[in-house]
Design an enzyme around this catalytic site. Structure first.
Site, short mmCIF file in Angstrom:
data_model
loop_
_atom_site.label_atom_id
_atom_site.label_comp_id
_atom_site.label_asym_id
_atom_site.label_seq_id
_atom_site.Cartn_x
_atom_site.Cartn_y
_atom_site.Cartn_z
N LYS A 174 -34.01 -20.69 -1.35
CA LYS A 174 -34.51 -21.78 -2.19
C LYS A 174 -34.80 -21.37 -3.64
O LYS A 174 -34.67 -22.17 -4.55
CB LYS A 174 -35.77 -22.39 -1.59
N ASP A 206 -38.81 -31.30 -1.30
CA ASP A 206 -39.92 -30.89 -0.42
C ASP A 206 -41.23 -31.57 -0.82
O ASP A 206 -42.04 -31.92 0.03
CB ASP A 206 -40.11 -29.37 -0.46
#
Ligand code: ATR
Length: 280
Positions: free
Chosen positions: A64, A106
């Site tokens: 990520k 997220d």
């Protein structure tokens, strides 16, 4: 596709493919999981540039943060959070090669389940952990004008985050930081399978009237959520974060609203809730 390592247990393929079916776009779209080891990431991304049929990519642990350096553009929100979990191929007239832009969903995965339940303005929220998920949570909650305290096992890491985002900090064993909280969010892997008998905080740190959100979704009812339920607190299960971040990804991928009901139905089967939610 989702790239990560390990990725074989990812629930994302079933989640996204169910959504494609529900939207009747499963002849155009298919979602697969691809194991990509850390050292192979740069080569993989440059390969993807030549594969025009891959229109979008989800990115999970451990890529990520490291993937950001290989993309052409990072959305400002993802830049602030410091992590990308969604990559979209866009066509740029000025570009001679495929143009890859990174996003982060997220933070929406954490915010949406909370906003569904309570207004967040001025709420006292204690976040456990100081990793990427904590950064996404802090980013979203500050936008909602909540009062955020970050607690972490390694206090120095929490202090760095607190300084960067302008929130409060406390040590993980500082009970007062939990006593005064309206909402407690666990962003650490403490309690995740196979460490199911672990909770990031003692049960006595939780009391009735609080809302406790654990982003861990295996097991469905984590020790933290079981403790919270026994203490009379309300709970949010981790699958809701997975669901809402995937829903935001799906909209970026397809431009369509996510079929949340169909997605949640399959997710609850996959995370094996056994029908026993602790939600009150
Ligand atoms: P992510 O990016 O998924 O949030 P990460 O960057 O590895 O994951 O961060 C994990 C966080 O969980 C860290 O804050 C870590 O605490 P430390 O900074 O002290 O390492 C926290 N963490 C991991 N295991 C934990 C445990 N058993 N109890 C409490 N905190 C834990």
């Amino acid at each position: 596709m989702v790239i990560g390592s390990p990725v074989n247990h990812s629930l994302s393929p079933q989640l996204h493919n169910t959504a494609y079916e529900a939207l009747s776009i499963d002849e155009q779209y298919i979602y697969v999981a691809c194991e990509v080891a850390k050292p192979d990431l740069a080569t993989y991304i440059s390969g993807i540039r030549t594969m025009q049929h891959i229109c979008s990519i989800s990115c999970t642990i451990p890529h990520k943060e490291s993937v950001m350096q290989y993309l052409d553009e990072i959305d400002p929100v993802a830049q602030k959070i410091g992590a990308v979990n969604t990559i979209i191929r866009t066509s740029q007239a000025s570009s001679t090669h495929s143009y890859l832009k990174g996003y982060n969903t997220d933070w929406l995965g954490i915010l949406a389940p909370l906003k569904k339940r309570v207004p967040l303005t001025d709420k006292k929220i204690t976040i456990i952990g100081a990793g990427g998920a904590a950064r996404a949570a802090i980013y979203g909650l500050l936008i909602e004008q909540a009062s955020v305290t970050v607690v972490n096992r390694t206090l120095d890491k929490a202090k760095v985050l607190a300084q960067e985002f302008g929130c409060n900090t406390a040590a993980l064993d500082h009970k007062a930081a939990f006593d005064s909280a309206d909402i407690i969010i666990n962003t650490t892997p403490a309690g995740m399978h196979p460490n199911e008998m672990i909770s990031p905080i003692p049960k006595e740190y939780i009391h009735a009237g609080q809302l406790v959100f654990d982003i861990v979704y295996t097991p469905f009812n984590t020790m933290l959520l079981r403790d919270a339920h026994e203490q009379g607190a309300d709970v949010i299960h981790g699958h809701e974060m997975l669901l809402q971040q995937a829903a935001a990804q799906l909209t970026l991928y397809t431009g369509k609203a996510a079929p949340l009901e169909a997605m949640e139905r399959v997710l609850l089967q996959l995370v094996d809730s056994g029908g026993s939610t602790l939600s009150v």
